[in-house]
Scaffold this motif. Structure first.
Motif, PDB file in Angstrom:
ATOM      1  N   LYS A 134       0.848  -1.188   0.000  1.00 25.62           N
ATOM      2  CA  LYS A 134       0.000   0.000   0.000  1.00 25.62           C
ATOM      3  C   LYS A 134       0.883   1.236   0.000  1.00 25.62           C
ATOM      4  CE  LYS A 134      -3.688   2.341   2.555  1.00 25.62           C
ATOM      5  NZ  LYS A 134      -4.561   2.322   3.767  1.00 25.62           N
ATOM      6  N   LYS A 135       0.673   2.099  -0.967  1.00 26.04           N
ATOM      7  CA  LYS A 135       1.478   3.311  -1.060  1.00 26.04           C
ATOM      8  C   LYS A 135       1.108   4.272   0.071  1.00 26.04           C
ATOM      9  CE  LYS A 135       0.329   4.168  -5.384  1.00 26.04           C
ATOM     10  NZ  LYS A 135      -0.395   2.920  -5.716  1.00 26.04           N
ATOM     11  N   PRO A 136       2.094   4.901   0.690  1.00 21.25           N
ATOM     12  CA  PRO A 136       1.791   5.868   1.752  1.00 21.25           C
ATOM     13  C   PRO A 136       0.998   7.052   1.204  1.00 21.25           C
ATOM     14  CG  PRO A 136       4.131   5.285   1.728  1.00 21.25           C
ATOM     15  CD  PRO A 136       3.540   4.745   0.475  1.00 21.25           C
ATOM     16  N   ASP A 137       0.099   7.571   2.018  1.00 23.89           N
ATOM     17  CA  ASP A 137      -0.707   8.729   1.647  1.00 23.89           C
ATOM     18  C   ASP A 137       0.200   9.956   1.541  1.00 23.89           C
ATOM     19  OD1 ASP A 137      -2.493  10.874   1.448  1.00 23.89           O
ATOM     20  OD2 ASP A 137      -3.938   9.959   2.826  1.00 23.89           O
ATOM     21  N   LEU A 138       0.117  10.664   0.435  1.00 26.76           N
ATOM     22  CA  LEU A 138       0.956  11.843   0.250  1.00 26.76           C
ATOM     23  C   LEU A 138       0.627  12.949   1.243  1.00 26.76           C
ATOM     24  CD1 LEU A 138       1.154  12.130  -3.643  1.00 26.76           C
ATOM     25  CD2 LEU A 138       2.957  11.425  -2.067  1.00 26.76           C
ATOM     26  N   LYS A 139      -0.522  12.852   1.903  1.00 24.48           N
ATOM     27  CA  LYS A 139      -0.902  13.856   2.893  1.00 24.48           C
ATOM     28  C   LYS A 139      -0.418  13.497   4.290  1.00 24.48           C
ATOM     29  CE  LYS A 139      -5.057  15.209   0.309  1.00 24.48           C
ATOM     30  NZ  LYS A 139      -6.544  15.328   0.340  1.00 24.48           N
ATOM     31  N   ASP A 140       0.234  12.344   4.426  1.00 24.98           N
ATOM     32  CA  ASP A 140       0.762  11.929   5.728  1.00 24.98           C
ATOM     33  C   ASP A 140       1.776  12.948   6.227  1.00 24.98           C
ATOM     34  OD1 ASP A 140       2.449  10.567   7.733  1.00 24.98           O
ATOM     35  OD2 ASP A 140       1.311   8.794   7.180  1.00 24.98           O
ATOM     36  N   ALA A 141       1.694  13.269   7.511  1.00 24.87           N
ATOM     37  CA  ALA A 141       2.580  14.285   8.091  1.00 24.87           C
ATOM     38  C   ALA A 141       4.025  13.806   8.203  1.00 24.87           C
ATOM     39  CB  ALA A 141       2.061  14.694   9.472  1.00 24.87           C
ATOM     40  N   GLY A 142       4.267  12.515   7.999  1.00 21.24           N
ATOM     41  CA  GLY A 142       5.615  11.981   8.171  1.00 21.24           C
ATOM     42  C   GLY A 142       6.563  12.198   6.996  1.00 21.24           C
ATOM     43  N   TRP A 143       6.042  12.675   5.870  1.00 20.22           N
ATOM     44  CA  TRP A 143       6.903  12.920   4.709  1.00 20.22           C
ATOM     45  C   TRP A 143       7.892  14.041   5.016  1.00 20.22           C
ATOM     46  CZ3 TRP A 143       7.018   9.935   0.400  1.00 20.22           C
ATOM     47  CH2 TRP A 143       5.926   9.105   0.144  1.00 20.22           C
ATOM     48  N   LEU A 144       9.128  13.871   4.528  1.00 25.05           N
ATOM     49  CA  LEU A 144      10.182  14.865   4.716  1.00 25.05           C
ATOM     50  C   LEU A 144      10.780  15.230   3.357  1.00 25.05           C
ATOM     51  CD1 LEU A 144      12.040  13.179   7.715  1.00 25.05           C
ATOM     52  CD2 LEU A 144      10.582  15.225   7.837  1.00 25.05           C
ATOM     53  N   PRO A 145      11.304  16.432   3.207  1.00 20.20           N
ATOM     54  CA  PRO A 145      11.961  16.792   1.944  1.00 20.20           C
ATOM     55  C   PRO A 145      13.283  16.065   1.787  1.00 20.20           C
ATOM     56  CG  PRO A 145      12.223  18.537   3.560  1.00 20.20           C
ATOM     57  CD  PRO A 145      11.277  17.545   4.171  1.00 20.20           C
ATOM     58  N   GLU A 196      11.272   0.276   5.187  1.00 20.03           N
ATOM     59  CA  GLU A 196      11.277   0.462   3.752  1.00 20.03           C
ATOM     60  C   GLU A 196      11.075   1.957   3.506  1.00 20.03           C
ATOM     61  OE1 GLU A 196       8.033  -2.111   2.452  1.00 20.03           O
ATOM     62  OE2 GLU A 196       6.765  -0.359   2.125  1.00 20.03           O
ATOM     63  N   TRP A 197      11.762   2.470   2.485  1.00 22.77           N
ATOM     64  CA  TRP A 197      11.799   3.912   2.266  1.00 22.77           C
ATOM     65  C   TRP A 197      11.134   4.257   0.945  1.00 22.77           C
ATOM     66  CZ3 TRP A 197      12.954   7.070   6.142  1.00 22.77           C
ATOM     67  CH2 TRP A 197      13.610   6.499   7.248  1.00 22.77           C
ATOM     68  N   TRP A 198      10.217   5.196   1.014  1.00 24.69           N
ATOM     69  CA  TRP A 198       9.457   5.621  -0.154  1.00 24.69           C
ATOM     70  C   TRP A 198       9.867   7.027  -0.559  1.00 24.69           C
ATOM     71  CZ3 TRP A 198       5.174   3.102  -2.586  1.00 24.69           C
ATOM     72  CH2 TRP A 198       4.839   1.853  -2.033  1.00 24.69           C
ATOM     73  N   TYR A 199      10.056   7.209  -1.856  1.00 27.85           N
ATOM     74  CA  TYR A 199      10.245   8.528  -2.441  1.00 27.85           C
ATOM     75  C   TYR A 199       8.989   8.862  -3.232  1.00 27.85           C
ATOM     76  CZ  TYR A 199      15.364   8.581  -1.736  1.00 27.85           C
ATOM     77  OH  TYR A 199      16.619   8.604  -1.206  1.00 27.85           O
TER      78      TYR A 199
END
Length: 202
Positions: A51-62, A98-101
């Motif tokens: 399942k792809k992470p939600d792009l609105k998740d607060a955990g995303w970092l630049p 696992e790391w998602w870009y």
């Protein structure tokens, strides 16, 4: 009749550089995506359905692309400096994730009759999706990967996902030896071996 081609060229090192070229075989336009606003997130390994992470998740970092997960975590103050004293021990959890870009991008009207995505230096086993379509899996850091994406690009709101699989899962568990890591198991991964056990590697 001159043939129009669109190329997406991507360079990864747990990171990547993506370029789109459009035009005939002698004069191609290049749209580099490596300089755009990439982001990344680490999650627990998914062993069955993905399942792809939600792009609105607060955990995303630049993250900078080309770039590196460890360097970006350090820059975002999520880990201590792993090269100081024994602080590398506090960063071993990184290989368990696992790391998602992810990248959202537009290409405008530069879509042509042929579209090719090219990825180079993909340093890890990685799946790739473009606009919710799974393009394939990459397992060789030394081999340029090419995907035919004809008909898959949109003028705007394209979304590219790249999922790097957990090192621990690929090598059968957490590192068995603190100094030498996974020892000979690492040879089964087609990636630079200096990633394991050298002074600058985790």
């Amino acid at each position: 009749m001159k043939e129009k081609i669109t190329y997406l060229t991507l360079f990864l090192i747990l990171s990547f550089q993506l370029t789109i070229l459009s035009g005939n075989i002698f004069a191609q336009n290049v749209i580099k995506l490596s300089d755009l606003d990439w982001k990344f997130i680490g999650i627990e390994p998914q062993l069955e359905s993905i399942k792809k992470p939600d792009l609105k998740d607060a955990g995303w970092l630049p993250i900078q692309v080309p770039g590196d997960v460890n360097a970006s975590l350090l820059k975002n103050r999520k880990i201590p400096n792993p090269h100081y004293d024994t602080l590398a021990r506090d960063v071993y959890w990184v290989t368990a994730k696992e790391w998602w870009y992810a990248l959202s991008f537009n290409v405008g009207t530069r879509i042509s009759e042929k579209s090719v995505l090219v990825l180079e230096g993909v340093d890890g086993n990685a799946d790739i999706w473009l606009n919710d379509e799974h393009l394939g899996i990459m397992k060789d850091a030394f081999y340029p990967h090419r995907f035919d994406i004809k008909g898959k690009l949109k003028e705007k709101d394209n979304v590219l996902y790249i999922r790097f699989q957990s090192i621990n899962e690929l090598l059968g568990g957490k590192r068995p030896n603190e100094l030498t890591g996974w020892k000979s198991r690492r040879g089964f991964l087609r990636k630079p071996q200096f990633s394991f056990g050298w002074d600058w590697a985790l």
